[in-house]
Design a protein around this motif. Structure first.
Motif, PDB file in Angstrom:
ATOM      1  N   ILE A  13     -56.073  15.953 -31.670  1.00  0.00           N
ATOM      2  CA  ILE A  13     -55.871  16.296 -30.259  1.00  0.00           C
ATOM      3  C   ILE A  13     -54.449  16.834 -30.082  1.00  0.00           C
ATOM      4  N   LEU A  14     -54.361  18.050 -29.546  1.00  0.00           N
ATOM      5  CA  LEU A  14     -53.059  18.662 -29.281  1.00  0.00           C
ATOM      6  C   LEU A  14     -52.758  18.503 -27.789  1.00  0.00           C
ATOM      7  N   VAL A  15     -51.538  18.125 -27.482  1.00  0.00           N
ATOM      8  CA  VAL A  15     -51.141  17.923 -26.084  1.00  0.00           C
ATOM      9  C   VAL A  15     -49.840  18.673 -25.856  1.00  0.00           C
ATOM     10  N   GLU A  16     -49.796  19.434 -24.759  1.00  0.00           N
ATOM     11  CA  GLU A  16     -48.638  20.311 -24.536  1.00  0.00           C
ATOM     12  C   GLU A  16     -47.922  20.051 -23.227  1.00  0.00           C
ATOM     13  N   PRO A  17     -47.201  18.983 -23.100  1.00  0.00           N
ATOM     14  CA  PRO A  17     -46.493  18.736 -21.846  1.00  0.00           C
ATOM     15  C   PRO A  17     -45.209  19.565 -21.724  1.00  0.00           C
ATOM     16  N   GLY A  18     -44.982  20.095 -20.545  1.00  0.00           N
ATOM     17  CA  GLY A  18     -43.734  20.810 -20.276  1.00  0.00           C
ATOM     18  C   GLY A  18     -43.010  20.108 -19.142  1.00  0.00           C
ATOM     19  N   ARG A  19     -43.588  20.295 -17.941  1.00  0.00           N
ATOM     20  CA  ARG A  19     -43.030  19.693 -16.727  1.00  0.00           C
ATOM     21  C   ARG A  19     -42.781  18.194 -16.891  1.00  0.00           C
ATOM     22  N   SER A  20     -43.756  17.484 -17.441  1.00  0.00           N
ATOM     23  CA  SER A  20     -43.630  16.024 -17.484  1.00  0.00           C
ATOM     24  C   SER A  20     -42.598  15.562 -18.517  1.00  0.00           C
ATOM     25  N   ILE A  21     -42.112  16.446 -19.370  1.00  0.00           N
ATOM     26  CA  ILE A  21     -41.013  16.072 -20.271  1.00  0.00           C
ATOM     27  C   ILE A  21     -39.660  16.227 -19.560  1.00  0.00           C
ATOM     28  N   VAL A  22     -39.488  17.323 -18.828  1.00  0.00           N
ATOM     29  CA  VAL A  22     -38.132  17.622 -18.333  1.00  0.00           C
ATOM     30  C   VAL A  22     -37.921  17.520 -16.821  1.00  0.00           C
ATOM     31  N   ALA A  23     -39.003  17.523 -16.024  1.00  0.00           N
ATOM     32  CA  ALA A  23     -38.800  17.639 -14.567  1.00  0.00           C
ATOM     33  C   ALA A  23     -37.908  16.540 -14.009  1.00  0.00           C
ATOM     34  N   LYS A  24     -38.278  15.281 -14.258  1.00  0.00           N
ATOM     35  CA  LYS A  24     -37.524  14.223 -13.581  1.00  0.00           C
ATOM     36  C   LYS A  24     -36.200  13.920 -14.273  1.00  0.00           C
ATOM     37  N   ALA A  25     -35.951  14.575 -15.413  1.00  0.00           N
ATOM     38  CA  ALA A  25     -34.654  14.407 -16.077  1.00  0.00           C
ATOM     39  C   ALA A  25     -33.568  15.231 -15.391  1.00  0.00           C
ATOM     40  N   GLY A  26     -33.975  16.192 -14.539  1.00  0.00           N
ATOM     41  CA  GLY A  26     -32.999  17.131 -13.998  1.00  0.00           C
ATOM     42  C   GLY A  26     -32.808  17.049 -12.497  1.00  0.00           C
ATOM     43  N   ILE A  27     -31.577  17.269 -12.057  1.00  0.00           N
ATOM     44  CA  ILE A  27     -31.287  17.414 -10.631  1.00  0.00           C
ATOM     45  C   ILE A  27     -30.435  18.673 -10.455  1.00  0.00           C
ATOM     46  N   THR A  28     -30.399  19.187  -9.227  1.00  0.00           N
ATOM     47  CA  THR A  28     -29.507  20.302  -8.934  1.00  0.00           C
ATOM     48  C   THR A  28     -28.483  19.844  -7.906  1.00  0.00           C
ATOM     49  N   ALA A  29     -27.225  20.158  -8.149  1.00  0.00           N
ATOM     50  CA  ALA A  29     -26.173  19.843  -7.175  1.00  0.00           C
ATOM     51  C   ALA A  29     -25.697  21.143  -6.530  1.00  0.00           C
ATOM     52  N   TYR A  30     -25.596  21.143  -5.218  1.00  0.00           N
ATOM     53  CA  TYR A  30     -25.111  22.296  -4.449  1.00  0.00           C
ATOM     54  C   TYR A  30     -23.932  21.860  -3.592  1.00  0.00           C
ATOM     55  N   THR A  31     -23.171  22.831  -3.111  1.00  0.00           N
ATOM     56  CA  THR A  31     -22.165  22.519  -2.094  1.00  0.00           C
ATOM     57  C   THR A  31     -22.648  23.077  -0.753  1.00  0.00           C
ATOM     58  N   VAL A  32     -22.521  22.251   0.296  1.00  0.00           N
ATOM     59  CA  VAL A  32     -22.877  22.707   1.640  1.00  0.00           C
ATOM     60  C   VAL A  32     -21.771  23.640   2.134  1.00  0.00           C
ATOM     61  N   GLY A  33     -22.189  24.811   2.647  1.00  0.00           N
ATOM     62  CA  GLY A  33     -21.203  25.765   3.165  1.00  0.00           C
ATOM     63  C   GLY A  33     -21.149  25.762   4.675  1.00  0.00           C
ATOM     64  N   PHE A  55     -27.005  22.419 -12.681  1.00  0.00           N
ATOM     65  CA  PHE A  55     -28.141  21.624 -13.160  1.00  0.00           C
ATOM     66  C   PHE A  55     -27.595  20.489 -14.012  1.00  0.00           C
ATOM     67  N   ILE A  56     -28.007  19.268 -13.685  1.00  0.00           N
ATOM     68  CA  ILE A  56     -27.553  18.087 -14.433  1.00  0.00           C
ATOM     69  C   ILE A  56     -28.791  17.400 -15.021  1.00  0.00           C
ATOM     70  N   TYR A  57     -28.793  17.202 -16.330  1.00  0.00           N
ATOM     71  CA  TYR A  57     -29.944  16.563 -16.999  1.00  0.00           C
ATOM     72  C   TYR A  57     -29.527  15.261 -17.660  1.00  0.00           C
ATOM     73  N   GLU A  58     -30.427  14.285 -17.579  1.00  0.00           N
ATOM     74  CA  GLU A  58     -30.234  13.031 -18.311  1.00  0.00           C
ATOM     75  C   GLU A  58     -30.898  13.158 -19.677  1.00  0.00           C
ATOM     76  N   GLU A  59     -30.093  13.102 -20.716  1.00  0.00           N
ATOM     77  CA  GLU A  59     -30.639  13.201 -22.076  1.00  0.00           C
ATOM     78  C   GLU A  59     -31.652  12.087 -22.351  1.00  0.00           C
ATOM     79  N   LYS A  60     -31.305  10.869 -21.914  1.00  0.00           N
ATOM     80  CA  LYS A  60     -32.189   9.712 -22.151  1.00  0.00           C
ATOM     81  C   LYS A  60     -33.580   9.925 -21.583  1.00  0.00           C
ATOM     82  N   THR A  61     -33.631  10.519 -20.399  1.00  0.00           N
ATOM     83  CA  THR A  61     -34.932  10.676 -19.756  1.00  0.00           C
ATOM     84  C   THR A  61     -35.802  11.659 -20.529  1.00  0.00           C
TER      85      THR A  61
END
Ligand SMILES: *Cc1c(COP(=O)(O)O)cnc(C)c1O
Length: 441
Positions: free
Chosen positions: A291-311, A38-44
């Motif tokens: 007003i309380l707002v509780e974002p989860g997905r919209s904070i971290v989803a697009k900051a992350g990618i997954t890298a795999y190796t093709v077997g 899992f690779i995350y962009e801190e800036k995002t």
């Protein structure tokens, strides 16, 4: 870039045609730290926190942005969102513990859950929890017993089920009447819960919390939710003088997983909520709460990618080609749970046009272990580094040891520098808590 795909936010490509995220070559990261990764962009992550704050600052007098930690409950992210001034929502003693280890200010923690156990409540109370979101009468009983023994009061919100159905997948809807969450409006349960909490010497009732689901694209549902809550506030103000200081008319903003998704912007989401609250409170002639707002997905989803190796690349003549990667449902169960869709690319071939349609599958012993049903890729071969973007939310969080998988490492990148924030599990970790029947010595 030649594809019309979803890319990581700070994506680029290197001279040799490798995908780069915020200055780090993904192929190099994969080789250095191993895959799946899992690779995350801190800036995002920081940018998303700021977008929420700016959007609500522009339309609300009083607001609080609370990171819903279940999307990615790790120490490094708790520290980032704390630095950005967000509060934190946890849904278990384990997440609470992680927050404590991260040094998160406990006054700014909201503790949720439809079945908080005795030890979890004790742990949160003993460690300074700011707000508990009470979900049932049984929980109220238990909480009152614990608080009476400790001889102190606790700030609480009550979770109310508004009976609003958001247009999203059934499994991520939470606001419908037939729900395991909260006190229903139907049958006056919510009203009774408010009356009871107000009468309690131990509970300090500051407001209400509601939630209608996740990955929401149509903002109109929020207006209906606020309207229903406003009616409840009016009724309970008249009946028992209830004053609502904090209100969470919740539900998660949808995000773009594939090119076909068209989510609303954070600004539009904020405006609908702020205007809805202002107008509905005016309608029932009550003051506008925080007003309380509780974002989860919209904070971290697009900051992350997954890298795999093709077997393996298996061509079934006249049927299809299966491309197998070294992870799957153990690091991303969302396609199997919610039919979630992802895009995919080959990190070592981003400067070529896709020429093949394949099915990308994991390595697990389940036919449902399909990550992407129809993927357009550049001639996939064993050894390629395959990347699924937008895997930052609910993938690492739901990772498992199925088939003896070691849960992946998490790396955070920033301006060309990479740091491991979660180590990959080792083979020894896999068996560390097991106790053999016979000793082999
Ligand atoms: C899951 C959840 C959230 C976060 O939802 P996202 O869609 O990830 O933003 C917020 N509040 C509650 C109560 C939740 O259950």
């Amino acid at each position: 870039m030649t594809h019309t795909l979803i890319y990581p936010v700070h994506a680029n490509h290197t001279a040799d045609g490798h995908l780069e995220v915020d200055g780090c070559d993904v192929v190099e990261l994969a080789h250095t730290y191993g895959t799946p990764l899992f690779i995350y962009e801190e800036k995002t992550i920081r940018d998303q926190c700021r977008r929420f704050k700016d959007a609500f600052a522009a339309c609300a007098n009083d607001y609080e942005i609370i990171y819903a930690s279940k999307a990615l409950p790790i120490i490094a992210v708790f520290q980032l969102v704390e630095e950005e001034g967000l509060s934190l929502d946890v849904a278990s003693g384990g997440e609470y513990h992680t927050a404590l280890v991260a040094g998160f200010p406990t006054e700014r923690i909201f503790y949720h859950g439809n079945n908080k156990t005795r030890w979890e409540l004790e742990y949160a109370l003993d460690n300074g929890v700011g707000t508990i979101v009470v979900d049932s009468m049984d929980e109220m009983d238990l909480l009152e017993t614990l608080l009476a023994a400790a001889g102190r009061r606790q700030r609480v919100l009550l979770r109310v089920t508004p009976g609003i159905e958001a247009h999203t997948h059934d499994f991520i809807q939470t606001g419908q009447i037939d729900s395991k969450f909260g006190f229903g409006l139907a049958g006056g349960l919510a009203r009774d819960a408010i009356e009871r909490a107000m009468a309690s010497p131990w509970l300090d009732l500051w407001g209400l919390h509601a939630h209608i689901g996740s990955q929401i694209f149509e903002l109109g549902a929020f207006r209906s939710e606020i309207s229903v809550l406003a009616d409840l506030l009016k009724e309970t103000r008249e009946a028992f003088g209830f004053e609502c200081r904090w209100l969470n008319a919740g539900g998660g903003l949808g995000i773009k997983y594939t090119a076909d998704d068209t989510p609303a912007t954070i600004q539009a989401y904020a405006e609908v909520k702020c205007r809805g609250l202002r107008e509905e409170m005016a309608r029932v002639d009550l003051p506008v709460p925080r007003i309380l707002v509780e974002p989860g997905r919209s904070i971290v989803a697009k900051a992350g990618i997954t890298a795999y190796t093709v077997g393996t690349v298996k061509k079934l003549p006249g049927i299809r080609t299966y491309v197998s990667v070294d992870g799957g449902m153990s690091d991303n169960i969302r396609p199997m749970l919610y039919e979630a869709e992802y895009e995919v690319m080959i990190a070592n071939k981003v400067d070529h046009e896709p020429d093949t349609v394949v099915r990308v599958v994991g390595k697990h012993c389940e036919s449902s272990d399909v990550l992407v049903k129809e993927a357009r890729l550049v001639s996939p071969e064993p050894g390629d580094i395959l990347v699924t973007p937008v895997t930052g939310a609910y993938c690492f969080a739901m990772a498992s040891n199925y088939n003896g998988s070691c849960r992946p490492a998490v790396v955070m990148v920033n301006n060309g520098k990479a740091r491991v924030v979660v180590e990959r599990e080792s083979l020894d970790d896999l068996v560390a808590r097991q106790r053999p029947l016979r000793s082999e010595s």
